[in-house]
Enzyme design. Structure first.
Site, PDB file in Angstrom:
ATOM      1  N   ASP A  59      27.485   0.636  18.307  1.00  0.00           N
ATOM      2  CA  ASP A  59      28.192   1.348  18.461  1.00  0.00           C
ATOM      3  C   ASP A  59      28.058   2.144  20.181  1.00  0.00           C
ATOM      4  OD1 ASP A  59      26.868   4.330  18.849  1.00  0.00           O
ATOM      5  OD2 ASP A  59      24.729   3.757  18.993  1.00  0.00           O
ATOM      6  N   SER A 125      41.972  16.313  13.093  1.00  0.00           N
ATOM      7  CA  SER A 125      41.586  17.336  12.075  1.00  0.00           C
ATOM      8  C   SER A 125      42.235  18.496  12.109  1.00  0.00           C
ATOM      9  CB  SER A 125      40.050  17.395  11.365  1.00  0.00           C
ATOM     10  OG  SER A 125      39.719  18.358  10.703  1.00  0.00           O
ATOM     11  N   TYR A 149      31.806  20.300  15.985  1.00  0.00           N
ATOM     12  CA  TYR A 149      32.603  19.633  15.159  1.00  0.00           C
ATOM     13  C   TYR A 149      33.597  19.658  15.644  1.00  0.00           C
ATOM     14  CZ  TYR A 149      35.450  16.733  11.894  1.00  0.00           C
ATOM     15  OH  TYR A 149      36.379  15.609  11.658  1.00  0.00           O
ATOM     16  N   LYS A 153      36.580  17.589  18.248  1.00  0.00           N
ATOM     17  CA  LYS A 153      37.767  16.705  17.991  1.00  0.00           C
ATOM     18  C   LYS A 153      39.452  17.687  18.957  1.00  0.00           C
ATOM     19  CE  LYS A 153      36.978  14.526  14.700  1.00  0.00           C
ATOM     20  NZ  LYS A 153      37.324  12.531  14.866  1.00  0.00           N
ATOM     21  N   PHE A 178      44.442  16.831   6.748  1.00  0.00           N
ATOM     22  CA  PHE A 178      44.160  18.021   6.156  1.00  0.00           C
ATOM     23  C   PHE A 178      43.124  17.726   5.019  1.00  0.00           C
ATOM     24  CE2 PHE A 178      46.851  21.693   7.053  1.00  0.00           C
ATOM     25  CZ  PHE A 178      47.197  20.669   8.641  1.00  0.00           C
ATOM     26  N   ASN A 179      43.191  17.876   4.090  1.00  0.00           N
ATOM     27  CA  ASN A 179      41.720  16.752   2.796  1.00  0.00           C
ATOM     28  C   ASN A 179      42.041  15.770   1.870  1.00  0.00           C
ATOM     29  OD1 ASN A 179      42.346  20.655   2.859  1.00  0.00           O
ATOM     30  ND2 ASN A 179      40.548  20.207   2.833  1.00  0.00           N
ATOM     31  N   ASN A 199      31.349  18.083   1.226  1.00  0.00           N
ATOM     32  CA  ASN A 199      33.767  18.534   0.534  1.00  0.00           C
ATOM     33  C   ASN A 199      33.379  19.086  -0.699  1.00  0.00           C
ATOM     34  OD1 ASN A 199      34.303  18.140   2.660  1.00  0.00           O
ATOM     35  ND2 ASN A 199      33.927  16.000   3.510  1.00  0.00           N
ATOM     36  N   ARG A 231      43.736  24.726  -0.308  1.00  0.00           N
ATOM     37  CA  ARG A 231      44.002  23.248   0.416  1.00  0.00           C
ATOM     38  C   ARG A 231      44.613  22.485  -0.083  1.00  0.00           C
ATOM     39  NH1 ARG A 231      41.491  27.099   2.920  1.00  0.00           N
ATOM     40  NH2 ARG A 231      39.360  26.667   3.256  1.00  0.00           N
ATOM     41  N   ARG A 293      31.949  31.077   1.995  1.00  0.00           N
ATOM     42  CA  ARG A 293      30.824  29.747   3.241  1.00  0.00           C
ATOM     43  C   ARG A 293      31.802  30.678   4.222  1.00  0.00           C
ATOM     44  NH1 ARG A 293      31.434  23.513   2.068  1.00  0.00           N
ATOM     45  NH2 ARG A 293      33.538  24.732   2.416  1.00  0.00           N
ATOM     46  N   ASP A 296      35.881  29.360   6.068  1.00  0.00           N
ATOM     47  CA  ASP A 296      35.989  29.183   5.248  1.00  0.00           C
ATOM     48  C   ASP A 296      37.403  29.753   5.170  1.00  0.00           C
ATOM     49  OD1 ASP A 296      35.069  26.890   4.508  1.00  0.00           O
ATOM     50  OD2 ASP A 296      34.528  27.562   2.331  1.00  0.00           O
TER      51      ASP A 296
HETATM   52  N1  LIG Z   1      36.761  13.059   5.489  1.00  0.00           N
HETATM   53  C1  LIG Z   1      37.348  13.820   5.992  1.00  0.00           C
HETATM   54  O1  LIG Z   1      38.095  15.011   5.065  1.00  0.00           O
HETATM   55  C2  LIG Z   1      37.963  13.824   7.414  1.00  0.00           C
HETATM   56  C3  LIG Z   1      38.980  15.121   7.874  1.00  0.00           C
HETATM   57  C4  LIG Z   1      39.433  15.190   9.417  1.00  0.00           C
HETATM   58  C5  LIG Z   1      38.793  14.352  10.047  1.00  0.00           C
HETATM   59  N2  LIG Z   1      38.146  13.393   9.939  1.00  0.00           N
HETATM   60  C6  LIG Z   1      37.859  12.670  11.080  1.00  0.00           C
HETATM   61  O2  LIG Z   1      38.124  10.617  10.457  1.00  0.00           O
HETATM   62  C7  LIG Z   1      37.315  10.082  10.962  1.00  0.00           C
HETATM   63  C8  LIG Z   1      37.038   9.103   9.996  1.00  0.00           C
HETATM   64  O3  LIG Z   1      35.972   9.857   8.693  1.00  0.00           O
HETATM   65  P1  LIG Z   1      35.615   9.852   7.637  1.00  0.00           P
HETATM   66  O4  LIG Z   1      35.851  10.758   6.632  1.00  0.00           O
HETATM   67  O5  LIG Z   1      35.896   8.083   7.333  1.00  0.00           O
HETATM   68  O6  LIG Z   1      33.856   9.516   7.652  1.00  0.00           O
HETATM   69  P2  LIG Z   1      32.828   8.301   7.891  1.00  0.00           P
HETATM   70  O7  LIG Z   1      31.496   9.245   8.282  1.00  0.00           O
HETATM   71  O8  LIG Z   1      33.032   7.837   6.141  1.00  0.00           O
HETATM   72  O9  LIG Z   1      33.149   6.958   8.922  1.00  0.00           O
HETATM   73  C9  LIG Z   1      32.899   7.536  10.219  1.00  0.00           C
HETATM   74  C10 LIG Z   1      32.749   6.156  10.477  1.00  0.00           C
HETATM   75  O10 LIG Z   1      32.235   6.066  12.170  1.00  0.00           O
HETATM   76  C11 LIG Z   1      30.813   5.368  12.337  1.00  0.00           C
HETATM   77  N3  LIG Z   1      30.311   5.781  13.193  1.00  0.00           N
HETATM   78  C12 LIG Z   1      29.892   7.101  13.664  1.00  0.00           C
HETATM   79  N4  LIG Z   1      29.369   6.915  14.020  1.00  0.00           N
HETATM   80  C13 LIG Z   1      29.665   6.196  15.055  1.00  0.00           C
HETATM   81  C14 LIG Z   1      29.251   5.622  16.499  1.00  0.00           C
HETATM   82  N5  LIG Z   1      28.858   5.796  17.738  1.00  0.00           N
HETATM   83  N6  LIG Z   1      29.657   4.292  16.817  1.00  0.00           N
HETATM   84  C15 LIG Z   1      30.424   3.138  15.729  1.00  0.00           C
HETATM   85  N7  LIG Z   1      30.660   3.303  14.434  1.00  0.00           N
HETATM   86  C16 LIG Z   1      30.286   5.345  14.090  1.00  0.00           C
HETATM   87  C17 LIG Z   1      30.307   5.657  10.991  1.00  0.00           C
HETATM   88  O11 LIG Z   1      29.050   4.681  10.362  1.00  0.00           O
HETATM   89  C18 LIG Z   1      31.387   5.822   9.987  1.00  0.00           C
HETATM   90  O12 LIG Z   1      31.617   4.767   9.424  1.00  0.00           O
HETATM   91  C19 LIG Z   1      35.974  10.908  11.385  1.00  0.00           C
HETATM   92  O13 LIG Z   1      36.459  10.798  12.807  1.00  0.00           O
HETATM   93  C20 LIG Z   1      36.325  12.252  11.236  1.00  0.00           C
HETATM   94  O14 LIG Z   1      36.055  13.304  11.848  1.00  0.00           O
HETATM   95  C21 LIG Z   1      37.831  13.259   8.279  1.00  0.00           C
END
Ligand SMILES: NC(=O)c1ccc[n+]([C@@H]2O[C@H](COP(=O)([O-])OP(=O)(O)OC[C@H]3O[C@@H](n4cnc5c(N)ncnc54)[C@H](O)[C@@H]3O)[C@@H](O)[C@H]2O)c1
Length: 340
Positions: A59, A125, A149, A153, A178-179, A199, A231, A293, A296
């Site tokens: 962690d 993001s 959130y 970032k 992006f997405n 999502n 998007r 929403r 958005d």
């Molecule tokens: N998925 C999207 O649409 C998106 C878009 C923009 C940015 N992001 C960013 O990309 C990154 C990954 O996103 P994702 O979609 O894979 O999310 P996800 O939740 O699938 O992956 C994040 C991972 O981080 C781990 N985690 C969280 N807090 C932790 C901690 N304190 N210690 C150790 N592990 C920890 C979680 O268990 C998870 O496996 C994130 O930072 C997210 O904010 C995602």
């Protein structure tokens, strides 16, 4: 062989990044606390690549455990993806988001300085742009965050700039996604949300498989070609490859912070995505139109020229691939990551 630490490597984006790194010849060390993922994802990465990534359950809010990682492995560069990401939940539990996302980053920066690791790719993001003043959105677009959130970032980006200014050898690449949607074409790894997905793509695949009754489309009165939001959807394997390009480009970069959008540069409406999904998967998605929403925006898509020019990265996959691959993952894993 270079060793890359991938934080949050068991998550949706992280698992795909691990596959691309292994296939590009890197040695990968993953840390995760599984707050939003499962160890099965790591087994699936091994099934795809034929190689197990190194792993420590950590962690990142616990600085002592993170220190152990840097003592155990000789890390050359870090891709920092670990974080909490649900916008709605961040409004209800802001302190949890600030604590988790910011303290993880601060501990990581401390370790990188202590163990002289100077290359970092950080996942940010497009949410940091807020309501677009113009599209396509360039990296120089003003930043305006509208929820906790998004603010984690934005604050993380500021922390990284201050860190780099104070610790000169640091080279930092910030990627603003992006997405990201879709899944690895093998159907072995993909997005695995708990509860009702936030999502659109996992929502849509869960409707297609009969887990959810109907897709909610939030608003059809936006000033767009069919009234639904536009998007910039990007295939998850393209996005993952962007991280490999980021790691490679850092090598020749001067110590600094560089920011890149990762998207396709093209906008797709919700209805276009829906119809493409129905077409390529030969399924029918019942949908209802509900209220917009809050928060958005009508139209958001990226200017991706900087990533193309400076990272040598460009998305190659289209909406059809994204739909087909997301459906393959859902169809083969109706309950997500359970052992087969
Ligand atoms: N998925 C999207 O649409 C998106 C878009 C923009 C940015 N992001 C960013 O990309 C990154 C990954 O996103 P994702 O979609 O894979 O999310 P996800 O939740 O699938 O992956 C994040 C991972 O981080 C781990 N985690 C969280 N807090 C932790 C901690 N304190 N210690 C150790 N592990 C920890 C979680 O268990 C998870 O496996 C994130 O930072 C997210 O904010 C995602």
């Amino acid at each position: 062989m270079e060793t890359i630490l991938v934080t949050g490597g068991a998550g949706f984006i992280g698992s795909h990044v691990c596959v691309e790194l292994v296939e590009a010849g890197f040695r990968v060390v993953v840390i995760d606390n599984f707050v939003n993922s499962t160890p099965e994802a790591l087994d699936r990465i091994a099934s795809i690549t034929g190689e197990r990534v190194h792993f420590m359950e950590v962690d990142m809010t616990d600085s002592g455990s993170l220190d152990e990682v840097f003592l155990t492995y000789s890390i050359d560069a870090v891709i920092h993806l670990a974080g909490l990401k649900a916008v709605g939940d961040s409004v209800i539990n802001p302190l949890r988001y600030y604590l988790n996302n910011l303290s993880s980053l601060l501990h990581l920066c401390e370790c990188m300085q202590k163990y002289h690791v100077h290359r970092l790719v950080f996942s940010s993001s497009a949410t940091v742009y807020g309501p677009p003043q113009h599209v396509p959105i360039k990296e120089t677009h003003p930043v305006q965050t509208e929820n906790p959130y998004g603010r984690t970032k934005h604050m993380s980006e500021q922390i990284l700039r201050d860190f780099q200014r104070s610790y000169f050898p640091m080279k930092i690449v910030i990627l603003r996604y992006f997405n990201p949607i879709g899944a690895h074409p093998s159907g072995l790894i993909g997005e695995n949300p708990t509860g009702v997905p936030n999502n659109i793509m996992p929502y849509m695949t869960e409707v297609a498989i009969g887990k959810l009754p109907v897709l909610q489309v939030f608003g059809n009165d936006y000033p767009t070609r069919d009234g639904t939001c536009i998007r910039d959807y990007v295939h998850i394997t393209d996005l993952a490859k962007g991280h490999v390009k980021g790691i490679e480009a850092i090598d020749s970069m001067e110590p600094s912070v560089a920011v890149y959008n990762l998207g396709t540069g093209e906008g797709t409406t919700v209805k276009e995505l829906l119809h493409t999904f129905e077409h390529v998967t030969e399924t029918k998605i019942p949908f209802t139109i509900t209220d917009r929403r809050p928060g958005d925006v009508a139209v958001s898509y990226a200017d991706v020229r900087a990533a193309e020019r400076e990272l040598g990265w460009k998305a190659t996959k289209g909406i059809e691939d994204m739909c087909r691959d997301a459906w393959r993952w859902q169809h083969r894993n109706p309950a997500g990551y359970v052992k087969n």
